[in-house]
Design a protein around this motif. Structure first.
Motif, mmCIF file in Angstrom:
data_model
loop_
_atom_site.group_PDB
_atom_site.id
_atom_site.type_symbol
_atom_site.label_atom_id
_atom_site.label_comp_id
_atom_site.label_asym_id
_atom_site.label_seq_id
_atom_site.Cartn_x
_atom_site.Cartn_y
_atom_site.Cartn_z
ATOM 1 N N HIS A 159 4.050 -14.719 -29.311
ATOM 2 C CA HIS A 159 4.423 -15.373 -28.058
ATOM 3 C C HIS A 159 5.474 -16.469 -28.281
ATOM 4 O O HIS A 159 5.282 -17.631 -27.934
ATOM 5 C CB HIS A 159 3.184 -15.958 -27.381
ATOM 6 C CG HIS A 159 2.137 -14.921 -27.069
ATOM 7 N ND1 HIS A 159 2.257 -14.048 -26.012
ATOM 8 C CD2 HIS A 159 0.980 -14.622 -27.698
ATOM 9 C CE1 HIS A 159 1.199 -13.251 -25.992
ATOM 10 N NE2 HIS A 159 0.417 -13.568 -26.996
ATOM 11 N N VAL A 160 6.579 -16.085 -28.890
ATOM 12 C CA VAL A 160 7.672 -17.029 -29.129
ATOM 13 C C VAL A 160 8.235 -17.499 -27.786
ATOM 14 O O VAL A 160 8.574 -16.680 -26.929
ATOM 15 C CB VAL A 160 8.784 -16.374 -29.970
ATOM 16 C CG1 VAL A 160 9.987 -17.297 -30.093
ATOM 17 C CG2 VAL A 160 8.248 -15.991 -31.346
ATOM 18 N N PRO A 161 8.348 -18.801 -27.566
ATOM 19 C CA PRO A 161 8.841 -19.311 -26.279
ATOM 20 C C PRO A 161 10.305 -18.938 -26.055
ATOM 21 O O PRO A 161 11.072 -18.763 -27.006
ATOM 22 C CB PRO A 161 8.685 -20.836 -26.414
ATOM 23 C CG PRO A 161 7.730 -21.043 -27.540
ATOM 24 C CD PRO A 161 7.933 -19.886 -28.472
ATOM 25 N N PRO A 162 10.712 -18.826 -24.812
ATOM 26 C CA PRO A 162 12.122 -18.546 -24.502
ATOM 27 C C PRO A 162 13.053 -19.576 -25.144
ATOM 28 O O PRO A 162 12.755 -20.774 -25.155
ATOM 29 C CB PRO A 162 12.158 -18.644 -22.966
ATOM 30 C CG PRO A 162 10.766 -18.329 -22.538
ATOM 31 C CD PRO A 162 9.877 -18.901 -23.599
ATOM 32 N N ARG A 164 13.800 -19.762 -28.350
ATOM 33 C CA ARG A 164 13.484 -20.098 -29.739
ATOM 34 C C ARG A 164 13.465 -18.885 -30.664
ATOM 35 O O ARG A 164 13.024 -18.975 -31.799
ATOM 36 C CB ARG A 164 12.136 -20.825 -29.791
ATOM 37 C CG ARG A 164 12.143 -22.167 -29.060
ATOM 38 C CD ARG A 164 10.860 -22.937 -29.287
ATOM 39 N NE ARG A 164 10.629 -23.201 -30.702
ATOM 40 C CZ ARG A 164 9.511 -23.762 -31.175
ATOM 41 N NH1 ARG A 164 8.541 -24.112 -30.334
ATOM 42 N NH2 ARG A 164 9.367 -23.974 -32.473
ATOM 43 N N GLU A 248 11.615 -12.648 -28.893
ATOM 44 C CA GLU A 248 10.713 -13.245 -27.912
ATOM 45 C C GLU A 248 9.916 -12.159 -27.174
ATOM 46 O O GLU A 248 8.700 -12.290 -26.981
ATOM 47 C CB GLU A 248 11.515 -14.094 -26.927
ATOM 48 C CG GLU A 248 12.148 -15.318 -27.583
ATOM 49 C CD GLU A 248 13.377 -15.839 -26.843
ATOM 50 O OE1 GLU A 248 13.579 -15.434 -25.665
ATOM 51 O OE2 GLU A 248 14.137 -16.631 -27.432
ATOM 52 N N SER A 252 5.759 -11.159 -27.623
ATOM 53 C CA SER A 252 4.852 -11.301 -26.482
ATOM 54 C C SER A 252 3.878 -10.131 -26.406
ATOM 55 O O SER A 252 2.852 -10.218 -25.719
ATOM 56 C CB SER A 252 5.660 -11.390 -25.176
ATOM 57 O OG SER A 252 6.194 -10.120 -24.810
#
Length: 323
Positions: A159-162, A164, A248, A252
């Protein structure tokens, strides 16, 4: 490397013989060992580190930060000529190999398709990966080329944040997503993973380059030539879904691990959409390149052993989208 194609690996000047090499990180594999590459020279990671870092390429991404740190201390005097040594597949043991279809705008246009709302993801089997100068075995008379930028995951990602995604990419390299076009749509049902995962259908290399090496890693030139004639030429700024967005998105849905591989898609110019279609033939020389990384040189050869299952010949009008 031959000079007739546009992008070459870094060549160090004589004045750098005792200078620290700074951030110019290019890593290859020779005889299963991780090496730093500079032009026509290389330095063994294990030897340069004094044994502190394992040179086994299969565990390279588990100690990636340590390898980069060793490179910061590396000097030109640590290097020796490549000579007869051959750069091998730099991605020796990925857990997962993802690939993305229909991800260049001009490629989608040539296929007469619509822009996808989300990445079209399939997988390539790790056993298909091969080196930057290895032969490509032709499974049929319908084997096509697809040059690609390949991204390598550098850290476990969930779940890499937008915004990054680049933080989780350790390296970039070049690749070819070789494809058997008939097998891809055999029987009317897509067989993307199988048709793109036959033996030798994943040439990669020649080296791994850290993203901070590039002025703009989101805008790199790439292309390929068949027997000296350019077939594909584009920039990664034409990607529908960029490298960080792919990281990203995939994170997810799946856990990504160090060393996982992402083939990011191919631009326009594949053989299936030529008029008439053009596919690889024995003896063809396929040269592929990515700006700042170098080039792959793969020759097409017949399958060495007769396949147990024969891929049917093309019947009627070939339909489908290359990826």
């Amino acid at each position: 490397m031959p000079s007739r194609f546009p992008f070459e690996p870094l060549t160090l000047g004589a004045g750098q013989a005792t200078e620290n090499l700074g951030g110019r990180v290019r890593i290859g594999v020779i005889e299963g060992r991780a090496v730093f590459v500079a032009g026509d020279s290389f330095a063994d990671v294990g030897e340069v580190s004094g044994g502190a870092v394992r040179a086994d390429a299969r565990v390279m991404f588990e100690q990636w930060n340590e390898i980069v740190d060793v490179h910061r201390r590396c000097v030109r005097g640590d290097f020796r000529e490549l000579g007869g040594s051959v750069l091998e597949n730099p991605l020796q043991a990925p857990r997962q190999v993802f690939a993305v279809g229909a991800n260049y705008r001009r490629h989608i246009e040539e296929a007469g398709a619509h822009l996808p709302e989300r990445p079209l993801v399939f997988t390539k089997f790790p056993s298909c990966l091969t080196g930057p100068t290895s032969p490509v075995e032709l499974s049929s008379e319908n084997v096509d080329w697809e040059v690609e930028l390949v991204a390598v995951v550098g850290a476990r990602a969930d779940h890499v944040p937008p915004g990054r995604g680049w933080e989780y990419v350790s390296a970039l390299t070049g690749g070819q997503d070789i494809t058997d076009r008939v097998m891809q749509f055999d029987g009317g049902y897509p067989q993307f993973s199988l048709s793109k995962s036959l033996r030798t259908f994943g040439p990669v290399g020649p080296v791994l380059v850290t993203p901070d090496e590039f002025e703009n890693p989101d805008d790199l030139a790439l292309g390929c030539a068949l027997n000296g004639r350019t077939q594909q030429a584009a920039r990664t700024s034409d990607l529908v879904f960029s490298v960080p967005v792919l990281v990203e998105y995939l994170s997810s849905l799946c856990t990504l691990y160090p060393g996982d591989v992402i083939f990011t898609g191919t631009p326009s110019g594949v053989g299936a959409f030529m008029n008439p279609p053009r596919f690889l033939r024995p003896g063809d020389e396929l040269i592929s390149w990515v700006e700042g990384i170098g080039q792959l040189e793969n020759r097409a050869v017949p399958v060495s052993v007769q396949a147990a299952t024969t891929v049917p010949a093309v019947g009627g009008v070939w339909a489908g989208i290359g990826s």
